[in-house]
Design a protein around this motif. Structure first.
Motif: not given
Length: 412
Positions: A3-6, A25-30, A328
């Motif tokens: 979350n929120g990471q680049t 993107q599925g892991l909610c990366a920033g 997925d």
């Protein structure tokens, strides 16, 4: 976890970048950044105000390879996390990781190509799991004499899984999948004996014994009025054997069937090297009228580079991306990439591993031509396959599309 990471993805294969991007993107990366080369990655890293939390890099790239990138990351003072992916042998991957550790880089793990969602999850979602080769080893406990005897007495034989036209819902083809009927162990799958076959250098013997049995079955079906184009698997290593088209042609003549009755699927056990021998073999097979499928698209071995270099007529989407794809993003991006590339290159598209009506409808909406999987039928011996195909004039029974859409069960 992301979350929120680049995240910065570094790979010269656009397909791998696409599906890895979908995964993160599925892991909610920033933010998910993509670099087609190590040089581009370093340029991004050096941009003012750019903070990269994780770099996921391939090792085999032109201009600057992943090993050089490790040294440059050290000089750039990169202190974020780093993960390495590659189709190289495990010893080479381990050496790269050790080198990264010696440079003082924070390498969180490695993952071998072909990429599998389970392997990526083990690397990025389960940090306490052991690193290295994430694929389970298979015990080798067969001798050359046992394999030869099984080939000669027909214990190793083809099972057939139907392929179905998505629009017509009609059986149009089949894939021949090898099984070993052992009197003590029952029906053995390839994972249980192919490692022994490969280690004993008996892949060619297996391939041609299977082809002979398949061609004989096709000839029998045609006499019964059943026309089913059947695919047989050939390893990437065998494609480089110049005598392959002549041997296949002789088998076709021996059984009295046509080249158009069969297809060749190139399996994913190794990278299909681009050279004069492999290009000649595939070109001759296509001239004979044999369809050639690139199997397991999206896994790393079967990639966009192969599509550009060889005369493939069919693209198969690997089942690891099909199963559960409706929920997925990683798998959905793979399917979209396959359809886009396949259509641009005028190739027929097949999705394997279809197990639910939702998955069927997902690939139908995206323009996939054929499917195979447990939703339709498991691989079956020839004694069961023929009645299955003749039943209901080859039509398969599935839930009506309207029922699924009305229930709101289909992912867009």
């Amino acid at each position: 976890m992301f979350n929120g990471q680049t995240v910065l993805l570094v790979d010269d294969d656009p397909t791998q970048l696409l599906i890895l991007s979908g995964y993160f993107q599925g892991l909610c990366a920033g933010a998910v950044l993509e670099a087609g080369s190590a040089i581009d990655a370093l340029d991004m890293l050096r941009q003012p105000g750019q903070a990269i939390d994780l770099i996921v890099s391939d090792l085999m790239m032109p201009d600057m390879d992943g090993i050089e990138l490790l040294r440059e990351l050290k000089h750039a003072g990169y202190d974020g996390k780093l993960a390495l992916i590659s189709s190289l042998n495990q010893a080479m991957v381990n050496s790269a990781r050790k080198l990264g550790d010696m440079h003082g880089l924070n390498i969180i793990g490695t993952c071998r190509k072909p990429l599998r969602k389970a392997g990526l999850d083990a690397l990025f979602l389960a940090p306490d799991m052991p690193r290295g080769n994430l694929e389970a080893a298979t015990n080798v406990d067969f001798t050359a004499e046992q394999i030869t005897a099984a080939l000669e007495n027909g214990a190793i034989r083809p099972f057939y899984q139907p392929k179905v036209d998505v629009k017509q819902k009609r059986i149009t083809g089949a894939e021949a999948l090898v099984r070993w009927l052992d009197p003590e162990r029952g029906v053995l799958t390839p994972a249980q004996f192919l490692p022994a076959v490969e280690q004993l250098n008996m892949s060619s013997e297996l391939t041609f014994a299977l082809m002979k049995a398949v061609f004989r079955d096709i000839a029998s079906w045609k006499r019964q009025g059943l026309e089913v184009k059947t695919a047989v698997n050939v390893t990437a290593g065998e494609i480089g054997v110049l005598e392959l088209p002549d041997r296949i042609g002789q088998l076709l003549r021996d059984e009295g069937i046509e080249a158009s009755d069969i297809a060749i699927e190139i399996t994913e056990n190794a990278v299909l090297e681009f050279n004069t021998d492999s290009l000649e073999v595939l070109s001759r097979l296509r001239l004979m009228g044999i369809d050639i499928a690139i199997d397991d698209f999206g896994t790393g071995f079967a990639n966009i580079k192969s599509l550009k270099e060889y005369p493939f007529s069919e693209l198969k989407i690997d089942q690891s991306f099909v199963r559960g794809m409706t929920d997925d993003p990683f798998s959905q991006e793979t399917v979209r990439a396959a359809v886009t590339l396949g259509r641009q290159m005028n190739m027929r598209l097949l999705a394997e591993g279809i197990e639910t009506a939702e998955e069927w409808e997902f690939v139908r909406k995206r323009g996939v031509d054929e499917v195979q999987g447990f939703l339709i039928a498991k691989p079956m011996p020839v004694e069961e396959f023929v009645p299955f195909c003749l039943r209901n004039d080859g039509l398969v029974s599935l839930p009506p599309v309207s029922d699924l859409e009305d229930a709101g069960q289909i992912a867009s």
